[in-house]
Design a protein around this motif. Structure first.
Motif, PDB file in Angstrom:
ATOM      1  N   LEU A 368      32.650  33.617  45.541  1.00  0.00           N
ATOM      2  CA  LEU A 368      33.412  34.838  45.813  1.00  0.00           C
ATOM      3  C   LEU A 368      33.385  35.728  44.579  1.00  0.00           C
ATOM      4  O   LEU A 368      33.753  35.289  43.487  1.00  0.00           O
ATOM      5  CB  LEU A 368      34.849  34.479  46.208  1.00  0.00           C
ATOM      6  CG  LEU A 368      35.742  35.593  46.742  1.00  0.00           C
ATOM      7  CD1 LEU A 368      36.783  35.014  47.699  1.00  0.00           C
ATOM      8  CD2 LEU A 368      36.444  36.345  45.617  1.00  0.00           C
ATOM      9  N   THR A 369      32.945  36.962  44.746  1.00  0.00           N
ATOM     10  CA  THR A 369      32.875  37.889  43.619  1.00  0.00           C
ATOM     11  C   THR A 369      34.223  38.577  43.430  1.00  0.00           C
ATOM     12  O   THR A 369      34.695  39.287  44.321  1.00  0.00           O
ATOM     13  CB  THR A 369      31.786  38.953  43.843  1.00  0.00           C
ATOM     14  OG1 THR A 369      30.518  38.299  43.909  1.00  0.00           O
ATOM     15  CG2 THR A 369      31.752  39.948  42.691  1.00  0.00           C
ATOM     16  N   LEU A 370      34.843  38.339  42.276  1.00  0.00           N
ATOM     17  CA  LEU A 370      36.033  39.081  41.883  1.00  0.00           C
ATOM     18  C   LEU A 370      35.556  40.338  41.172  1.00  0.00           C
ATOM     19  O   LEU A 370      35.206  40.316  40.001  1.00  0.00           O
ATOM     20  CB  LEU A 370      36.921  38.242  40.959  1.00  0.00           C
ATOM     21  CG  LEU A 370      37.723  37.117  41.586  1.00  0.00           C
ATOM     22  CD1 LEU A 370      38.659  36.499  40.562  1.00  0.00           C
ATOM     23  CD2 LEU A 370      38.524  37.594  42.800  1.00  0.00           C
ATOM     24  N   SER A 371      35.544  41.449  41.893  1.00  0.00           N
ATOM     25  CA  SER A 371      34.926  42.667  41.378  1.00  0.00           C
ATOM     26  C   SER A 371      35.735  43.339  40.281  1.00  0.00           C
ATOM     27  O   SER A 371      35.191  44.135  39.508  1.00  0.00           O
ATOM     28  CB  SER A 371      34.693  43.658  42.520  1.00  0.00           C
ATOM     29  OG  SER A 371      35.921  43.967  43.169  1.00  0.00           O
ATOM     30  N   GLY A 372      37.034  43.049  40.194  1.00  0.00           N
ATOM     31  CA  GLY A 372      37.829  43.703  39.166  1.00  0.00           C
ATOM     32  C   GLY A 372      39.176  43.038  38.966  1.00  0.00           C
ATOM     33  O   GLY A 372      39.608  42.200  39.765  1.00  0.00           O
ATOM     34  N   ARG A 373      39.839  43.421  37.896  1.00  0.00           N
ATOM     35  CA  ARG A 373      41.150  42.852  37.596  1.00  0.00           C
ATOM     36  C   ARG A 373      42.263  43.766  38.117  1.00  0.00           C
ATOM     37  O   ARG A 373      42.048  44.951  38.374  1.00  0.00           O
ATOM     38  CB  ARG A 373      41.313  42.606  36.105  1.00  0.00           C
ATOM     39  CG  ARG A 373      41.343  43.825  35.230  1.00  0.00           C
ATOM     40  CD  ARG A 373      41.607  43.434  33.772  1.00  0.00           C
ATOM     41  NE  ARG A 373      41.785  44.615  32.941  1.00  0.00           N
ATOM     42  CZ  ARG A 373      41.034  44.924  31.892  1.00  0.00           C
ATOM     43  NH1 ARG A 373      40.030  44.132  31.539  1.00  0.00           N
ATOM     44  NH2 ARG A 373      41.288  46.009  31.184  1.00  0.00           N
ATOM     45  N   GLY A 374      43.456  43.190  38.233  1.00  0.00           N
ATOM     46  CA  GLY A 374      44.528  43.867  38.935  1.00  0.00           C
ATOM     47  C   GLY A 374      45.493  44.681  38.109  1.00  0.00           C
ATOM     48  O   GLY A 374      46.493  45.168  38.657  1.00  0.00           O
ATOM     49  N   ASP A 375      45.234  44.883  36.820  1.00  0.00           N
ATOM     50  CA  ASP A 375      46.163  45.660  35.992  1.00  0.00           C
ATOM     51  C   ASP A 375      46.484  47.010  36.628  1.00  0.00           C
ATOM     52  O   ASP A 375      47.635  47.459  36.639  1.00  0.00           O
ATOM     53  CB  ASP A 375      45.565  45.918  34.607  1.00  0.00           C
ATOM     54  CG  ASP A 375      45.085  44.673  33.902  1.00  0.00           C
ATOM     55  OD1 ASP A 375      44.498  43.811  34.575  1.00  0.00           O
ATOM     56  OD2 ASP A 375      45.271  44.565  32.680  1.00  0.00           O
TER      57      ASP A 375
END
Length: 385
Positions: A368-375
């Protein structure tokens, strides 16, 4: 199923019946110049080496594949996370932007233009502009400026001009429209650094090639081919980059759209922002508004390669709703200590539901690609929780 390929698009940038170049006559030479420059640069070992160097020493590549041990135990499947959230600026967008910024310099352009929804592409473009000494103008819908204030401040801190867009739904679609309009007036000295695998040819192909580092790295980092490869899809660049390395494998490719922005599954064929694809539109062909809690997926179309992959059966496209997406952010955070972007959480939400319904069986392996962080999404999450 037809044979799977990652070859360049045929003809005038076509993926089957999708893609192409539907732009004002004044932009045709500009698109042709970008295509010629990209073909030349992509075949130049020196250009590739320079980009690889920047991706390594500046962007922090390779990003790791992280085993999600506790989530895997909960779901009874092996979950492997491709960590684009750990790349510089916090998302996969930096891969494409560094490539396009170097290409712009090679073409003799002095300035960068970009559109942004979630702000991640805008931040990445502003970052590359600062790094290379190129003034940067970012178009962003007023609604997205309100809900992504942190990324707006980041762009301005990096020296970029952020131009609010007040037309239409005041989101990503309208930012794209304004960026294209502005490019017409500034084409002599400016490069339009488009943020996803959409727009007129050569952008869908070029952006996919800049983003395929995600999939190529992941495949080299894995000991076996996973059963499923999953990524969120708005325009679809992180998914296209991931899928590219697995099209010649038996892995099932799953793109997850926003439930109220599902261009592949709920749209019809049409033309948007210079390319033919699957779009949300009414019976008269007027573009409908998309909705997603994730501003990066708040787009009524999809990259033409995704429309083609769906039509040929080479990839499957599904949806996740806002409530499940918010729950997925919290579940991943509490299981793994990773707060992912709302966009990426669509992929996590589908995974959780697919295990619950038995679509993914126990013992399966899922990349699963985590495309970005949630900040950037904290304010939205606080309101939604």
């Amino acid at each position: 199923m037809s044979s799977r390929t990652v070859d360049p698009p045929i003809g005038a940038g076509r993926f089957g019946e999708y893609g192409g170049r539907f732009v004002p006559e004044s932009l045709v030479p500009a698109c042709e110049d970008v295509e010629r420059a990209f073909r030349d640069a992509w075949g130049d070992a020196g250009f590739r080496a320079h980009l690889d160097h920047l991706l390594r020493v500046y962007a922090g590549r390779p990003t790791p594949v992280t085993p999600a041990l506790r989530l895997s135990e909960e779901l009874r499947v092996t979950v492997l996370l491709k960590r684009e959230d750990l790349a510089h600026t916090g998302s996969h967008k930096i891969n494409n932007v560094l490539g396009q910024a170097l290409l712009a310099q090679r073409m003799g352009k002095r300035r960068l233009i970009a559109e942004t929804g979630a702000g991640s592409h805008g931040v990445a473009t502003a970052t590359a502009g600062a790094l290379l000494g190129m003034p940067t103008t970012v178009f962003m819908g007023e609604r997205d400026i309100e809900r992504q204030a942190l990324n707006v401040f980041r762009m301005r801190t990096l020296g970029a001009e952020v131009v609010p867009v007040s037309t239409g739904s005041r989101t990503l679609k309208d930012a794209c429209t304004e960026a294209l309009r502005h490019w017409v007036t500034a084409v002599d000295d400016s490069h339009y650094c488009l943020g996803s695998v959409m727009g007129p040819h050569p952008y869908p192909w070029m952006v996919r090639e800049f983003q395929r580092v995600i999939g190529d790295e992941a495949r080299g980092q894995l000991e076996m081919i996973p059963d499923f490869v999953v990524a969120c899809v708005g325009g679809g660049s992180n998914a296209a980059g991931t899928f590219a390395a697995f099209l010649d494998t038996p892995a099932r490719l799953i793109g997850v759209e926003a439930e109220d922005g599902a261009a592949v599954t709920a749209g019809s064929d049409g033309i948007l922002h210079g390319f033919r694809t699957r779009v949300l539109q009414d019976a008269e062909g007027q573009i409908a508004e998309a909705h997603s809690i994730a501003p990066g997926l708040d787009y009524p179309g999809v990259g033409p390669e995704h429309a083609w992959l769906a039509g040929t059966g080479q990839a499957r496209y599904v949806t996740a709703g806002d409530a499940d997406v918010v729950a997925a952010v919290h579940r991943l955070a509490r299981a793994e200590g990773i707060i992912c972007a709302l966009e990426s959480a669509h992929a996590v939400a589908w995974l959780v539901n697919a295990v619950a319904t038995g679509e993914i069986r126990r013992g399966a392996t899922v990349l699963l690609t985590l495309s970005g962080r949630g900040d950037k999404d904290m304010a939205t999450l606080m309101e939604a929780t």
